[in-house]
Motif scaffolding. Structure first.
Motif, mmCIF file in Angstrom:
data_model
loop_
_atom_site.group_PDB
_atom_site.id
_atom_site.type_symbol
_atom_site.label_atom_id
_atom_site.label_comp_id
_atom_site.label_asym_id
_atom_site.label_seq_id
_atom_site.Cartn_x
_atom_site.Cartn_y
_atom_site.Cartn_z
ATOM 1 N N ALA A 23 0.194 25.998 0.966
ATOM 2 C CA ALA A 23 0.384 27.013 2.011
ATOM 3 C C ALA A 23 1.406 28.062 1.584
ATOM 4 O O ALA A 23 1.205 29.263 1.815
ATOM 5 C CB ALA A 23 0.811 26.352 3.318
ATOM 6 N N ARG A 24 2.495 27.618 0.954
ATOM 7 C CA ARG A 24 3.506 28.576 0.490
ATOM 8 C C ARG A 24 2.946 29.494 -0.594
ATOM 9 O O ARG A 24 3.169 30.708 -0.578
ATOM 10 C CB ARG A 24 4.749 27.839 -0.002
ATOM 11 N N SER A 27 0.555 31.941 0.927
ATOM 12 C CA SER A 27 1.266 32.955 1.704
ATOM 13 C C SER A 27 1.695 34.115 0.806
ATOM 14 O O SER A 27 1.573 35.286 1.190
ATOM 15 C CB SER A 27 2.487 32.326 2.376
ATOM 16 N N LEU A 28 2.164 33.803 -0.386
ATOM 17 C CA LEU A 28 2.554 34.856 -1.331
ATOM 18 C C LEU A 28 1.344 35.688 -1.762
ATOM 19 O O LEU A 28 1.400 36.923 -1.804
ATOM 20 C CB LEU A 28 3.242 34.239 -2.554
ATOM 21 N N ARG A 30 -1.424 35.992 -0.115
ATOM 22 C CA ARG A 30 -1.909 36.689 1.077
ATOM 23 C C ARG A 30 -1.146 38.006 1.265
ATOM 24 O O ARG A 30 -1.737 39.043 1.568
ATOM 25 C CB ARG A 30 -1.722 35.779 2.282
ATOM 26 N N SER A 31 0.153 37.952 1.063
ATOM 27 C CA SER A 31 0.986 39.165 1.170
ATOM 28 C C SER A 31 0.575 40.193 0.122
ATOM 29 O O SER A 31 0.514 41.390 0.414
ATOM 30 C CB SER A 31 2.459 38.819 1.004
ATOM 31 N N GLU A 34 -2.615 41.824 1.216
ATOM 32 C CA GLU A 34 -2.350 42.747 2.329
ATOM 33 C C GLU A 34 -1.843 44.100 1.833
ATOM 34 O O GLU A 34 -2.159 45.132 2.420
ATOM 35 C CB GLU A 34 -1.331 42.142 3.299
ATOM 36 N N PHE A 67 -9.004 34.530 4.390
ATOM 37 C CA PHE A 67 -7.807 33.975 5.015
ATOM 38 C C PHE A 67 -8.141 32.767 5.876
ATOM 39 O O PHE A 67 -7.388 31.785 5.909
ATOM 40 C CB PHE A 67 -7.073 35.036 5.820
ATOM 41 N N ASP A 71 -6.683 29.011 5.242
ATOM 42 C CA ASP A 71 -6.044 28.247 6.324
ATOM 43 C C ASP A 71 -6.703 26.877 6.473
ATOM 44 O O ASP A 71 -6.021 25.864 6.657
ATOM 45 C CB ASP A 71 -6.131 29.011 7.651
ATOM 46 N N THR A 74 -5.580 24.538 3.723
ATOM 47 C CA THR A 74 -4.223 24.046 3.991
ATOM 48 C C THR A 74 -4.272 22.914 5.006
ATOM 49 O O THR A 74 -3.651 21.863 4.811
ATOM 50 C CB THR A 74 -3.337 25.196 4.514
#
Length: 130
Positions: A23-24, A27-28, A30-31, A34, A67, A71, A74
Motif C-alpha cells: 500500500a505504501r 501510494s507513491l 499513485r501520486s 496523478e 486505482f 486498492d 492491498t
C-alpha cells in the motif's frame, strides 16, 4: 494434522504486513501518476484522451480502474494474511477436539468437568475457628 502453527501464524502476519508495504509503495506510484494530469493539456485532443469518445473510455476511466485494482490488491493481502492465521487457529481447535475423542484420560477429564455440583461429594464436617 501436523502443522507448525507458529510458522503458519507468522506467515499470515507477514502476508498481512506485506499488504501494508504494498500500500505504501502504491501510494507513491499513485501520486506520480496523478502528477501526469497536469501535462495532459486542455485542448480538444487532450480532453478526448482524458474523457474518451463514442463509448470508449479515456485516461480518467482507466486511471480509476487502475486505482480500484490496486486498492483491491492491498485489501487482498490483508484478507489472505488474516485467513492464514485463522486457518491455523481452526486447525488447533480441531486437533484439540480430535485429541479429546481419541485420548480416554482426556475424555474422562472432560466428562468429569461436565458434572453438576450435586454429583460431587462435598464435606459437611463443621470447622471451628480459633
Amino acid at each position: 494434522m501436523d502443522i507448525d502453527h507458529k510458522s503458519m501464524e507468522a506467515a499470515g502476519k507477514a502476508i498481512h504486513d506485506e499488504g501494508g508495504e504494498f500500500a505504501r509503495a502504491v501510494s507513491l506510484d499513485r501520486s506520480a501518476v496523478e502528477t501526469l494530469r497536469a501535462y495532459l493539456g486542455q485542448d480538444e485532443a487532450a480532453l478526448i484522451f482524458r474523457r474518451g469518445k463514442d463509448g470508449h473510455p479515456g485516461y480518467d476511466a482507466a486511471q480509476k480502474d487502475l486505482f480500484t485494482a490496486l486498492d483491491n490488491l492491498t485489501k487482498s493481502y490483508e484478507a489472505i494474511g488474516a485467513a492464514v492465521t485463522a486457518m491455523s487457529k481452526n486447525v488447533k481447535t480441531a486437533d484439540w477436539a480430535s485429541m479429546v475423542d481419541k485420548n480416554a484420560f482426556v475424555h474422562d477429564l472432560v466428562e468429569f468437568g461436565k458434572q453438576q455440583p450435586k454429583d460431587l461429594a462435598v464435606p459437611t464436617t463443621p470447622v471451628e475457628l480459633a
